[in-house]
Motif scaffolding. Sequence first.
Motif, PDB file in Angstrom:
ATOM      1  N   ASP A  64       0.862  -1.162   0.266  1.00 10.70           N
ATOM      2  CA  ASP A  64       0.029  -0.644  -0.410  1.00 10.70           C
ATOM      3  C   ASP A  64       1.258   1.382   0.083  1.00 10.70           C
ATOM      4  N   ASP A  91      -6.573   2.405  -6.142  1.00 14.64           N
ATOM      5  CA  ASP A  91      -6.798   1.044  -6.836  1.00 14.64           C
ATOM      6  C   ASP A  91      -5.776   0.273  -7.880  1.00 14.64           C
ATOM      7  N   ARG A 114      -8.121  -3.985  -8.468  1.00 13.44           N
ATOM      8  CA  ARG A 114      -7.571  -4.323  -6.867  1.00 13.44           C
ATOM      9  C   ARG A 114      -8.376  -3.098  -6.606  1.00 13.44           C
ATOM     10  N   THR A 127      -8.233  -0.941  -3.434  1.00  9.15           N
ATOM     11  CA  THR A 127      -8.056  -1.252  -2.208  1.00  9.15           C
ATOM     12  C   THR A 127      -8.594  -0.035  -1.397  1.00  9.15           C
ATOM     13  N   TRP A 128      -8.617  -0.181   0.121  1.00 10.55           N
ATOM     14  CA  TRP A 128      -9.187   0.522   1.250  1.00 10.55           C
ATOM     15  C   TRP A 128     -10.603   0.845   1.064  1.00 10.55           C
ATOM     16  N   GLY A 131      -9.306  -2.236   5.844  1.00 12.17           N
ATOM     17  CA  GLY A 131      -8.554  -2.834   4.412  1.00 12.17           C
ATOM     18  C   GLY A 131      -9.534  -3.574   3.707  1.00 12.17           C
ATOM     19  N   GLU A 184     -10.853  -5.221   0.360  1.00 13.49           N
ATOM     20  CA  GLU A 184     -10.399  -4.851  -0.906  1.00 13.49           C
ATOM     21  C   GLU A 184     -11.828  -5.523  -2.062  1.00 13.49           C
TER      22      GLU A 184
END
Length: 748
Positions: free
Chosen positions: A402, A431, A456, A458-459, A464, A466
Amino acid sequence: MSRACGQPYHLTMGSIRGGFAWRGICVACAAAAIALPALAAERPKIGLVLGGGGARGGAHIGVLEVLEQLRIPVDCVAGTSMGALVAGAYVSGVSPEDMRAKIGATDWSQMFNDSASREFLTYRRRELDDRFIPGSEFGVTPEGMKYREGAVAGEKVKLFFGELVRADLGERNIEELPLPLTLIATDIVTGERVAMRSGNLTSAMRASMSVPGALAPIVREGHKLVDGGLVDNVPIQEVRDRCGAQVVIAVNVGSPLMREDQVSGVVSVVGQMVNLLTEQNVSKSLALLKPTDVYMRPELGDITAASFDKQLEAAEIGKRTALEQVEKLRKLSVSPEEYRAWKSKLHLSPSPAPPVVDELRIAETRFVNPQELRSNIHQKEGEPLDSKKLGSDLLLIYSNGDLQTLDYSVLRERDKTILQVTPIEKSWGPDYLRFGLNLATDVQTESQFNIRALYRKTWINSFGGEFLTIFQVGQEQALGFEWYQPVTYRQDWFVRPYAGIASHVAGVYFNGDRAADYLVRESNAGVDFGARLGTYGQAKVGWIERKERASLETGSPLLPNADFRVGGLTGNLDIDQYDLPYFPTSGYKVKVVYFDAMNVAEVQKYGRLEGRVSGATSIRDIILRANFEAGRATHGNLPVGDMFGLGGFGRLSAFATNQIIGQNYDLGTAQIEYRLLRPLPLFGITASAGATYERGRMKDSPTEPSLTGWLDSYGVYFGANTPIGPLVIGYSDSKSTKGRFYIYIGTP
């Protein structure tokens, strides 16, 4: 009557008696007259200049050793790139002997890999990296797609610098060091030469050696900085300006220009362009040298800028080069007492006792939850700082993928010691889009080519969460969706709902011939509940619903189609401690998969259990691997779509992929491999040659009834890691079938 030396002397009888005494006085005066200029002369100010050259900069260490042996103090130091690393360490109190020890104890093949060693990554991160090329990651932003600014961010490099100069004992700022120090970098936006004479030492060291395209730039005091060698690789004028150096000791370790026959590819052309730019500014600097200066250019032969495993060899060459100029250098020596006084000032180090951390602060973030970061740092407030454990924790956090950089500093606020952790998230996140591909052929009947993409996001929430979308085209078509939701800040527990559709062509073999092709279509949906087993692996249980239809494409029209739907309980245990995913040299791997079909249509209830244990070890450049696996129908009869398969690379390689299918199987393999090329820093490329022996059996095969009992397969292969995944070229043979060549490249 008294007389000064040099006054007229008139000979008398009285003076004869005192002649011998007067002669002694005059001799003493003459000796004093000779000695006085030497006593009055001040030691010339000396500036030390250490040039850039990547791993060739190891020669600087040998030069410093000779300067210490000859008791030569310096008044200011300037360095560029690798010279900045050595200069920063030396002025901060690290002896050449300590530098040697640290360099010798460092695994430089892993230094330019930002992640922790693979066995310390989370299983989920390994799973994604093994199928989708990490280097293909793009950010998906409102402004469009973005790519990272360097091959690696240099996270391990920065932590190495901090450990080298003992930044854990307190913030090291350039202006607070015992000698004036200047580190040179280049502003990649303006092309400006940036001389760093103040501020954080380790960030300046890191900025000065940010090779464009290899290490990401460092943003520092409003400048985006890369390697200083582009503008001033041997900064001679800097020491004249900084401390008025009357004598300059300059060490040039830059790479020489390549010959015509060596400039033959894209990489060599780019390297030659950089060398040309560097040589131009070096020529200007060398023109500033005076006859009284000392210039050294060690003859480093085949040691290149990337030969980090040869730094100690370069140090020896640097030492020999300095000793060749010993007569000129000896003129700069001082007395033992004077050198001791100078060195005690230089090596005035902080207290060796680590500070007690009164408070741990996490700097502000954009999307990563600071609580998640804090929960993965084991350092406790009120206890002494454990820098090694902290570095390990930060590397593991960084390995989650990240962050662009993650650093720490030790600050003093009144009577409190503050440990500040500064995460900087990826500028191209949160992303991401990644890609993967594979090409496989046995040069006879089987060929396939697939391209896949992973989106993907994320966050999505503070824990967290996904969302993943997976798309693949080629011989195997697939579209899948997944929501991965941790339920704790440490992400030790998770829930994973998923769904997908897929289709592929499966061959059916009879007596060694491909008798038919089936188009297999499958859809599935399910949910897993799982636990992260530290950095070892993952365990999960869940429920899945599957629907599968196999339609005859080619072959006898008498062959039936197959159509079934099942739902049932799933269980998975995955432990992966391999050091490398495709050609491991050490570690072990365990995988157990269970499925109990409890909700069925068109078939009877059944159970399916499969397990695999494998391991690797190395004896220098010889690698040994072994694998044992087995599969069983625990109850009922497995439908065709869930039968086990043997055949294909590593699974009786002399046979076609899944040529032998059935209800129960056993398989053991053994490999011996010779490493032709160790991992290259920055690229991680390896190459090896090996031989393999495989022995397996399938019970009750409905398609290959003649292949009963134990079957053997043996062969040789060449394997390499490439930027797009593993490459394997090999040949296998067996008494039960004709030999088969195979080629495979890409992620599985």
